[in-house]
Design a protein around this motif. Structure first.
Motif, PDB file in Angstrom:
ATOM      1  N   ALA A   1      79.842 -32.662  12.566  1.00  0.00           N
ATOM      2  CA  ALA A   1      80.246 -34.026  12.097  1.00  0.00           C
ATOM      3  C   ALA A   1      81.378 -34.618  13.288  1.00  0.00           C
ATOM      4  O   ALA A   1      81.140 -36.016  13.322  1.00  0.00           O
ATOM      5  N   ARG A   2      81.992 -33.811  13.680  1.00  0.00           N
ATOM      6  CA  ARG A   2      83.037 -34.366  14.779  1.00  0.00           C
ATOM      7  C   ARG A   2      82.338 -34.961  15.880  1.00  0.00           C
ATOM      8  O   ARG A   2      82.568 -36.051  16.488  1.00  0.00           O
ATOM      9  N   GLU A   3      81.480 -34.304  16.400  1.00  0.00           N
ATOM     10  CA  GLU A   3      80.630 -34.796  17.515  1.00  0.00           C
ATOM     11  C   GLU A   3      80.068 -36.065  17.350  1.00  0.00           C
ATOM     12  O   GLU A   3      79.825 -36.799  18.244  1.00  0.00           O
ATOM     13  N   VAL A   4      79.367 -36.553  16.021  1.00  0.00           N
ATOM     14  CA  VAL A   4      78.424 -37.656  16.090  1.00  0.00           C
ATOM     15  C   VAL A   4      79.555 -38.574  15.343  1.00  0.00           C
ATOM     16  O   VAL A   4      79.335 -39.689  14.865  1.00  0.00           O
ATOM     17  N   GLY A   5      80.919 -38.276  15.173  1.00  0.00           N
ATOM     18  CA  GLY A   5      81.736 -39.453  14.712  1.00  0.00           C
ATOM     19  C   GLY A   5      81.762 -39.433  12.925  1.00  0.00           C
ATOM     20  O   GLY A   5      81.983 -40.433  12.226  1.00  0.00           O
ATOM     21  N   GLY A   6      81.137 -38.288  12.537  1.00  0.00           N
ATOM     22  CA  GLY A   6      81.061 -38.518  11.053  1.00  0.00           C
ATOM     23  C   GLY A   6      81.843 -37.822  10.128  1.00  0.00           C
ATOM     24  O   GLY A   6      81.592 -37.823   8.893  1.00  0.00           O
TER      25      GLY A   6
END
Length: 86
Positions: free
Chosen positions: A41-46
């Motif tokens: 989620a952090r990686e895709v900004g979610g």
């Protein structure tokens, strides 16, 4: 509990990578599933901003970190205090 629909994903990993990921999750006091979900989620900004702030707050709490377990006397203290001791 999820408030959104979630999908399952299956991936194949070498055993040494899987064990390293498990250790990272243990170091964060999370299940591997929860740790990977947050990482992705952090990686895709979610990742929700409120959740990130909550996790930061929890990390910075000054609560005692020593292990503690209930014992029989603690559990029944209220009942034991109701009656005079013989």
């Amino acid at each position: 509990m999820y408030t959104k629909v979630v999908k399952n994903v299956t991936i194949s990993l070498p055993e040494e990578v899987l064990e390293a990921l498990r250790q990272k999750a243990r170091d964060s006091n999370q299940s591997l599933n929860a740790w990977l979900r947050a990482l992705l989620a952090r990686e895709v900004g979610g990742e929700d901003e409120w959740f990130a702030e909550l996790m930061d707050t929890m990390e910075n709490l000054s609560a005692p970190r020593e292990p503690w377990a209930w014992n029989r006397e603690d559990i029944y203290r209220e009942r034991l205090d109701r009656y005079p001791k013989p």
